[in-house]
Design an enzyme around this catalytic site. Structure first.
Site, PDB file in Angstrom:
ATOM      1  N   ARG A  34       0.921   8.363 135.700  1.00 39.05           N
ATOM      2  CA  ARG A  34       2.133   8.387 134.882  1.00 39.05           C
ATOM      3  C   ARG A  34       1.911   9.347 133.724  1.00 39.05           C
ATOM      4  NH1 ARG A  34       4.425   6.470 138.595  1.00 39.05           N
ATOM      5  NH2 ARG A  34       5.624   4.544 138.708  1.00 39.05           N
ATOM      6  N   GLU A  65      10.081  12.653 131.926  1.00 43.39           N
ATOM      7  CA  GLU A  65      10.644  13.260 133.143  1.00 43.39           C
ATOM      8  C   GLU A  65      12.146  13.104 133.180  1.00 43.39           C
ATOM      9  OE1 GLU A  65       8.728  11.344 136.423  1.00 43.39           O
ATOM     10  OE2 GLU A  65       6.742  11.879 135.684  1.00 43.39           O
ATOM     11  N   HIS A  78       7.005  14.960 140.187  1.00 46.61           N
ATOM     12  CA  HIS A  78       6.723  13.552 140.507  1.00 46.61           C
ATOM     13  C   HIS A  78       7.033  13.264 141.981  1.00 46.61           C
ATOM     14  CE1 HIS A  78       6.550   9.228 138.749  1.00 46.61           C
ATOM     15  NE2 HIS A  78       6.080   9.256 139.986  1.00 46.61           N
TER      16      HIS A  78
HETATM   17  O1  LIG Z   1       5.239   7.080 141.201  1.00 43.81           O
HETATM   18  C1  LIG Z   1       5.578   6.489 142.159  1.00 43.81           C
HETATM   19  C2  LIG Z   1       5.389   5.095 142.366  1.00 43.81           C
HETATM   20  O2  LIG Z   1       4.990   4.415 141.416  1.00 43.81           O
HETATM   21  O3  LIG Z   1       5.622   4.642 143.481  1.00 43.81           O
END
Ligand SMILES: O=CC(=O)O
Length: 477
Positions: free
Chosen positions: A394, A423, A441
């Site tokens: 993250r 983001e 991401h």
């Molecule tokens: O980042 C993606 C997730 O947490 O599945």
């Protein structure tokens, strides 16, 4: 290995002018970098093609990039008995002709094999997981304007919500969602559950929620709107957007995607790492901008084998990353809440120590209060000028402004980032940097994982509605 163009201007300064050395003469038919020159000068008297000595020399150094060894070249140097090629491939050498003339040919054997193999894996991951393409997508500002990179099912929207709502059997259990799931999700759910948006007049009577996006803020304010809610099924691995403590207090079960994404995220992390380390995306830009033909070869990246990798968070993703990097010959250390008795990697309980002992730091931990900005100024300084950071966890696990500053000022060497603090907004300074690979991401996005996560979510809802234990529960610490 080819010489850099910047070194080629003055690059055949040979030592044959001095004539005083006892070192054996070596004909140099290719431009040389400073590193080559100093290594060769220590052992040979270097002879240039224009030197009168060149026709009587027995050994020559050649390169596929510059020299085609054919009868014409061999006629020019009739005394040659040995050719040493600076690369592995010898397709530019007429081996038959060399043999006929009694000229031995040597290449660099397997010296380049591991580096080329690393690079091939990097390219493969880059293309399969569209790393370089999505770096362009981010740099062109399209993440903000167009949303997720179009990798498949997760981006597609279900365009016919009204008809679905109308056509579904009323006896199906009600599941409310905040962000609308993909068409694949909607289709798979439609025969089993009655999926309704938060705006539906029936949503307050739902006792189950699908948290699809990973960004819906499931906090007490939202939970107040669903007094009957007893289960939140997240389609994501990370649940930092869900207030787990509040859910626990209200007796609401929370489930996540379990380990469905772990291997794909680990592949992606390795792809990003090789990309940054071997400069794949940077050199793709170099080629596309037409610089190869004008400026010559691109700067060297580093060898991955033997590098020290520090993994922040050795959960299922971190472990899969470690396993993959072991195969590349990397030395793995890690930080997690507790040492893991099942692994032989070195446990370093302090993040600054881990960074100081690493060439590459990979952030793969969940975002919690404890891991918020776990990578801060001190950690980045400990990683140091040659250090590289990869983040597939993250964004907020790293102090982003500090990271940008360190990258811009050369206090760390580079970064591969799939996640960001705000983001899809990315600091402009980051976009302008060369030494970073930026992707939107997407490390979880493969069609295979998307198909599996649908099944996990369905299995969790089915278990919940049947009063059975859910499949992938998340427990608050
Ligand atoms: O980042 C993606 C997730 O947490 O599945």
């Amino acid at each position: 290995m080819y010489a850099f163009p910047s070194h080629t201007a003055a690059s055949i300064p040979t030592s044959d002018e001095t004539q005083t050395s006892d070192l054996p003469p070596l004909l140099v038919l290719r431009p040389l970098s400073d590193a080559w020159l100093s290594a060769l000068n220590a052992k040979f008297t270097l002879v240039s093609p224009s030197s009168p000595l060149s026709s009587s020399v027995h050994a020559a150094l050649i390169s596929g990039a510059y020299n085609r060894v054919d009868p014409a070249l061999l006629d020019q140097y009739p005394s040659l008995r040995c050719l040493v090629n600076t690369g592995a491939g010898v397709n530019h050498i007429n081996l038959e002709e060399c043999k006929r003339r009694g000229v031995q040919v040597a290449n660099v054997g397997e010296t380049h094999s591991k580096n080329v193999a690393d690079y091939a894996v990097g390219l493969l991951l880059d293309v399969m997981r569209r790393i370089t393409m999505s770096d362009r997508y981010v740099r062109n500002g399209l993440w903000v304007t167009r949303g997720n990179y179009p990798l498949g099912s997760k981006r597609e929207k279900y365009h016919n919500m009204e008809s679905i709502e109308g056509s579904v059997q009323p006896v199906l259990p009600l599941v409310v969602f905040i962000t609308q799931p993909s068409a694949d999700f909607m289709a798979a759910f439609s025969t089993k559950f009655h999926l309704i948006p938060a705006s539906s007049p029936f949503s307050a009577s739902a006792c189950a929620m699908l948290e699809y996006s990973g960004f819906d803020c499931v906090d007490s304010a939202l939970l107040d709107r669903y007094p009957l809610l007893r289960c939140v099924v997240s389609a994501n691995a990370g649940v930092d957007n869900i207030d787990l403590e509040e859910c626990r207090k209200r007796g609401i079960l929370v489930t996540n995607a379990g380990q469905v994404f772990s291997k794909d995220v680990a592949d992606y992390a390795v792809g990003l790492l090789i990309d940054v380390f071997r400069k794949i995306t940077m050199s793709d830009r170099y080629v596309r901008e037409g610089l190869w033909s004008t400026l010559g070869n691109y700067l060297l990246g580093s060898r991955l084998g033997g590098k020290r990798v520090g993994i922040v968070g050795l959960g299922s993703i971190g472990s899969a990353i470690a396993k993959r990097l072991e195969a590349f010959g990397c030395k793995i250390s890690y930080l997690s809440r507790k040492p893991k008795p099942t692994v032989s990697y070195r446990y370093i309980p302090n993040i600054c120590d881990l960074a100081a002992e690493s060439d590459i730091l990979v952030v793969s931990c969940a975002l919690t209060k404890e891991t918020h900005h776990i990578v801060n100024k001190q950690v980045l300084q400990a990683l140091g000028k040659e250090g590289i950071i990869i983040n597939i966890g993250r964004g907020a696990s790293i102090d982003e402004p500090e990271l940008v500053r360190c990258l811009a000022q050369g206090e760390i060497k580079g970064a591969g980032l799939d996640v960001f603090e705000h983001e899809p907004n990315i600091p402009k300074e980051l976009i302008e940097l060369e030494n970073v690979v930026l992707t939107p991401h997407q490390s979880v996005f493969t069609p295979e994982a998307m198909a599996e996560v649908i099944q996990i979510c369905i299995a969790n809802f089915e278990a919940f509605f049947a009063g059975k234990p859910v499949i992938t529960p998340v427990v608050a610490d």
